[in-house]
Design a protein around this motif. Structure first.
Motif, PDB file in Angstrom:
ATOM      1  N   VAL A   1      80.668  12.145  -5.948  1.00 25.84           N
ATOM      2  CA  VAL A   1      81.442  12.608  -4.782  1.00 25.84           C
ATOM      3  C   VAL A   1      83.155  12.639  -4.815  1.00 25.84           C
ATOM      4  CG1 VAL A   1      81.786  12.147  -2.206  1.00 25.84           C
ATOM      5  CG2 VAL A   1      79.639  11.902  -3.285  1.00 25.84           C
ATOM      6  N   GLY A   2      83.479  11.731  -5.420  1.00 26.43           N
ATOM      7  CA  GLY A   2      84.872  11.650  -5.723  1.00 26.43           C
ATOM      8  C   GLY A   2      85.583  12.721  -6.432  1.00 26.43           C
ATOM      9  N   ILE A   3      84.601  12.925  -7.638  1.00 25.93           N
ATOM     10  CA  ILE A   3      84.930  14.185  -8.570  1.00 25.93           C
ATOM     11  C   ILE A   3      84.883  15.526  -7.874  1.00 25.93           C
ATOM     12  CG2 ILE A   3      84.343  15.394 -10.700  1.00 25.93           C
ATOM     13  CD1 ILE A   3      83.653  12.516 -11.776  1.00 25.93           C
ATOM     14  N   VAL A   4      83.858  15.625  -6.896  1.00 27.01           N
ATOM     15  CA  VAL A   4      83.661  16.883  -6.432  1.00 27.01           C
ATOM     16  C   VAL A   4      84.629  17.213  -5.361  1.00 27.01           C
ATOM     17  CG1 VAL A   4      81.966  18.021  -4.725  1.00 27.01           C
ATOM     18  CG2 VAL A   4      81.232  17.034  -6.822  1.00 27.01           C
ATOM     19  N   SER A   5      84.985  15.932  -4.615  1.00 24.25           N
ATOM     20  CA  SER A   5      86.227  16.089  -3.502  1.00 24.25           C
ATOM     21  C   SER A   5      87.431  16.843  -4.124  1.00 24.25           C
ATOM     22  CB  SER A   5      86.292  14.745  -2.733  1.00 24.25           C
ATOM     23  OG  SER A   5      87.425  14.785  -1.762  1.00 24.25           O
ATOM     24  N   ALA A   6      87.677  15.923  -5.298  1.00 23.30           N
ATOM     25  CA  ALA A   6      88.896  16.395  -5.921  1.00 23.30           C
ATOM     26  C   ALA A   6      89.175  17.561  -6.505  1.00 23.30           C
ATOM     27  CB  ALA A   6      89.313  15.379  -7.084  1.00 23.30           C
ATOM     28  N   GLY A   7      87.866  18.081  -7.086  1.00 20.06           N
ATOM     29  CA  GLY A   7      87.573  19.483  -7.514  1.00 20.06           C
ATOM     30  C   GLY A   7      88.014  20.398  -6.548  1.00 20.06           C
ATOM     31  N   LEU A   8      87.203  20.130  -5.152  1.00 28.03           N
ATOM     32  CA  LEU A   8      87.134  20.914  -4.171  1.00 28.03           C
ATOM     33  C   LEU A   8      88.934  21.174  -3.476  1.00 28.03           C
ATOM     34  CD1 LEU A   8      84.016  20.109  -1.838  1.00 28.03           C
ATOM     35  CD2 LEU A   8      84.559  22.369  -2.892  1.00 28.03           C
ATOM     36  N   LEU A   9      89.495  19.995  -3.589  1.00 23.85           N
ATOM     37  CA  LEU A   9      91.073  19.883  -3.099  1.00 23.85           C
ATOM     38  C   LEU A   9      91.789  21.083  -3.910  1.00 23.85           C
ATOM     39  CD1 LEU A   9      91.713  16.316  -2.164  1.00 23.85           C
ATOM     40  CD2 LEU A   9      91.729  18.228  -0.644  1.00 23.85           C
ATOM     41  N   MET A  10      91.509  20.766  -5.457  1.00 22.91           N
ATOM     42  CA  MET A  10      92.219  21.521  -6.405  1.00 22.91           C
ATOM     43  C   MET A  10      91.998  23.056  -6.185  1.00 22.91           C
ATOM     44  SD  MET A  10      94.517  21.393  -8.906  1.00 22.91           S
ATOM     45  CE  MET A  10      95.054  22.287  -9.788  1.00 22.91           C
ATOM     46  N   ALA A  11      90.924  23.300  -6.190  1.00 26.48           N
ATOM     47  CA  ALA A  11      90.323  25.044  -5.997  1.00 26.48           C
ATOM     48  C   ALA A  11      90.954  25.499  -4.558  1.00 26.48           C
ATOM     49  CB  ALA A  11      88.822  24.831  -5.957  1.00 26.48           C
ATOM     50  N   SER A  12      90.813  24.701  -3.738  1.00 27.19           N
ATOM     51  CA  SER A  12      91.245  25.167  -2.186  1.00 27.19           C
ATOM     52  C   SER A  12      92.757  25.611  -2.334  1.00 27.19           C
ATOM     53  CB  SER A  12      90.914  24.266  -1.148  1.00 27.19           C
ATOM     54  OG  SER A  12      89.520  23.831  -1.053  1.00 27.19           O
TER      55      SER A  12
ATOM     56  N   GLY B   1      85.630  12.889   1.755  1.00 20.48           N
ATOM     57  CA  GLY B   1      86.546  11.913   1.422  1.00 20.48           C
ATOM     58  C   GLY B   1      86.205  10.774   2.612  1.00 20.48           C
ATOM     59  N   ILE B   2      86.076  11.242   3.842  1.00 16.99           N
ATOM     60  CA  ILE B   2      85.865  10.391   4.914  1.00 16.99           C
ATOM     61  C   ILE B   2      84.646   9.526   4.777  1.00 16.99           C
ATOM     62  CG2 ILE B   2      85.548  10.401   7.402  1.00 16.99           C
ATOM     63  CD1 ILE B   2      87.302  12.507   7.778  1.00 16.99           C
ATOM     64  N   TRP B   3      83.496  10.246   4.277  1.00 12.02           N
ATOM     65  CA  TRP B   3      82.314   9.433   4.267  1.00 12.02           C
ATOM     66  C   TRP B   3      82.424   8.429   2.952  1.00 12.02           C
ATOM     67  CZ3 TRP B   3      79.342   9.208  -0.031  1.00 12.02           C
ATOM     68  CH2 TRP B   3      77.946   8.802  -0.196  1.00 12.02           C
ATOM     69  N   LEU B   4      83.275   8.963   1.936  1.00 15.97           N
ATOM     70  CA  LEU B   4      83.331   7.723   0.925  1.00 15.97           C
ATOM     71  C   LEU B   4      83.878   6.602   1.434  1.00 15.97           C
ATOM     72  CD1 LEU B   4      82.729   7.456  -2.070  1.00 15.97           C
ATOM     73  CD2 LEU B   4      84.914   8.682  -2.612  1.00 15.97           C
ATOM     74  N   LEU B   5      85.193   6.935   2.239  1.00 13.09           N
ATOM     75  CA  LEU B   5      86.066   5.793   2.668  1.00 13.09           C
ATOM     76  C   LEU B   5      85.209   4.822   3.455  1.00 13.09           C
ATOM     77  CD1 LEU B   5      88.758   4.441   3.243  1.00 13.09           C
ATOM     78  CD2 LEU B   5      89.316   5.967   4.840  1.00 13.09           C
ATOM     79  N   LEU B   6      84.341   5.454   4.719  1.00 13.22           N
ATOM     80  CA  LEU B   6      83.388   4.667   5.333  1.00 13.22           C
ATOM     81  C   LEU B   6      82.468   3.920   4.720  1.00 13.22           C
ATOM     82  CD1 LEU B   6      82.884   7.346   8.371  1.00 13.22           C
ATOM     83  CD2 LEU B   6      84.513   5.366   8.429  1.00 13.22           C
TER      84      LEU B   6
END
Length: 534
Positions: free
Chosen positions: A478-489, A519-524
């Protein structure tokens, strides 16, 4: 007796011959490098070729075997002139005398697949060389490969040699390489590509290929006179600076690898001549090809060794290599770290490239990591070119030339002309890691698809439940996918893509929102687990 029956009988006799030779050497009592080399020599040209390929695969076979198999040499009787004439006339559909004004009956060289003759073209009187393939060599080698597979099963050789070699892998690679080498139009294209890639280098040359006279079984090219590159007395007598020749030869070879990804895989002195102030490369039957990604990994490996970056070198080897089974990552890292410690305090001029390459491949072999064909050919080429340049200039350091070339190449690429301070260097490295995230994600996906992604865990004391490991991996993904989405966006925000939401391309906006949600889901999830532990 019909032709098919004769062929079957011939195959049966050859199989009996192969099995007899294998039994003669008492394989059931074990094998050693010398015995293995003698078996290959007794079995004939096909197997000598197999052994020569094995000698270059230090990632697959132990160093003891590779060093012994290097001693294998083609020892084949030359074809008589009538056989040569028959092959050429069958290919051209005309008499030999209609094409060549003069044809030297004594060959310049003879090997298991072909032999070479000097000749003169009838149309313009130019001196050329003619490479002529042995008749039926394809069928003979194909038969031998099929028969040795039968012998492996009958004698259960993989059980005997299992700890030394996997014969099926050797046979597959050999047959793929041999088929390419037996089509002379491949060599013709290789030679032309090499000449094109090096056309701008004034001190490098290659023979002109006469495509009008070249076929799948006959190759015609310019005759190269001049001096042998290791004939130092003649070179000095004719005003050549041998140290300059060695430096330019080494620099060009590194350029072939790093810049072109297309390099001569057999750079021994017999394939190099000096003519009119140029280093002329000949015999392009064996060329190495590196993908763009492999080229970048080679640069990274050189820089990792130069900077004593163990982790980076480990990453390169695992990304490049192929393996079936679990790798003990901790032990592998320790072996690479020990290897690096041997060279951390050494001056580049004192490092022998051949030793470095052999050590890395020995470590890979211990951990059952095999390298792609292009990389194994590169290893063999680097060891050969080092011995060649050291024959010319014993004081040269090819690894220093390689390091300087890679450093200059990367400095020019990023326009970094001055040495960066420590703080700026850290910032630069961080930005590079960030920019390389999509590439790393791509490598991870590629490794997953090829079944090569392995996660090694050292579990201390009590065993960790598999469900905990599963949760940990899920959060990592999930962390890797989130970082990838931020970079692509973020990249999408630099475009003028429509439609837009709040001035941001809609696709980028969706990516941001998804990344924030993940990210919020991961933090929670982390906070919830922490609360449970308390």
């Amino acid at each position: 007796m019909s032709q098919n029956n004769q062929k079957t009988l011939s195959s049966q006799r050859r199989l009996v011959q192969i099995i007899t030779i294998l039994k003669k050497h008492h394989l059931a009592k074990g094998i050693d490098p010398v015995k293995f080399r003698m078996i290959l020599e007794d079995l004939g040209p096909t197997f000598v070729k197999i052994g020569q390929i094995m000698a270059s695969r230090q990632d697959m076979f132990s160093q003891r075997y590779c060093l012994e198999l290097v001693k294998l040499r083609d020892n084949v009787a030359a074809m008589d002139i009538e056989t040569v004439r028959e092959v050429i006339e069958d290919e051209y559909g005309k008499k030999l005398s209609d094409v060549f004004e003069d044809f030297d009956e004594k060959p310049l060289g003879s090997a298991s697949i072909a032999q070479v003759h000097k000749a003169r073209l009838k149309e313009d009187g130019r001196d050329i060389v003619v490479k002529v393939q042995r008749p039926h060599i394809y069928e003979m080698m194909e038969r031998d490969i099929a028969l040795v597979r039968k012998a492996i099963k009958l004698l259960k050789l993989n059980e005997v040699l299992g700890s030394v070699v996997d014969l099926n892998i050797v046979l597959d690679e050999f047959w793929h390489t041999a088929k390419e080498e037996m089509d002379f139009l491949n060599e013709a294209q290789f030679a032309r590509k090499f000449a094109k890639l090096n056309a701008d280098i004034c001190y490098i040359g290659a023979p002109v290929i006469e495509m009008a006279f070249s076929t799948h079984k006959v190759l015609v090219m310019e005759y190269i006179d001049g001096f042998d590159i290791d004939n130092l007395i003649k070179l000095k007598e004719n005003g050549y600076d041998v140290e300059e020749i060695a430096a330019k030869l080494a620099e060009n070879y590194i350029k072939q690898i790093v810049d072109d990804g297309f390099f001569h895989a057999d750079p021994h002195p017999g394939n190099l001549r000096i003519r009119d102030g140029k280093i002329i490369w000949i015999d392009f039957g064996m060329m190495g090809i590196l993908s763009h990604n492999d080229k970048d990994l080679m640069k990274t490996a050189v820089m990792a060794i130069g900077k004593n970056d163990t982790q980076k070198l480990v990453d390169v080897i695992l990304t490049l290599g192929e393996h079936d089974g679990r790798i003990n990552y901790t032990l592998f890292y320790d072996h690479i770290e020990t290897f690096m410690s041997h060279y951390v305090s050494a001056d580049l001029k004192d490092i022998n490239l051949g030793d470095v390459v052999q050590e890395i491949f020995t470590i890979a072999h211990k951990h059952r990591i095999s390298m792609p064909k292009g990389v194994s050919m590169l290893a063999r080429g680097l060891v050969t070119i080092e011995s060649t340049v050291m024959l010319i200039d014993p004081h040269i350091s090819i690894i220093e030339i390689a390091a300087n070339h890679v450093t200059n190449h990367m400095a020019n690429h990023f326009d970094l002309k001055k040495e960066l301070t420590n703080s700026v260097q850290k910032l630069y490295n961080s930005s590079q890691n960030f920019l390389e995230l999509p590439i790393q994600l791509s490598d991870i996906m590629r490794m997953m698809m090829k079944g090569r992604l392995k996660i090694n865990l050292d579990i201390v004391e009590s065993s960790v439940p598999l469900i905990s490991i599963n949760h940990m991996v899920n959060k990592l993904v999930v962390g890797i996918v989130s970082a990838g989405l931020l970079m692509a966006s973020s990249l999408l925000c630099t475009t003028q893509m429509t439609p837009k939401v709040f001035g941001i391309p809609a696709l980028g906006f969706i990516g941001y929102m998804t990344a924030v949600g993940l990210g919020i889901w991961l933090l929670l999830t982390v906070l919830k687990e922490k609360k449970k532990k308390k």
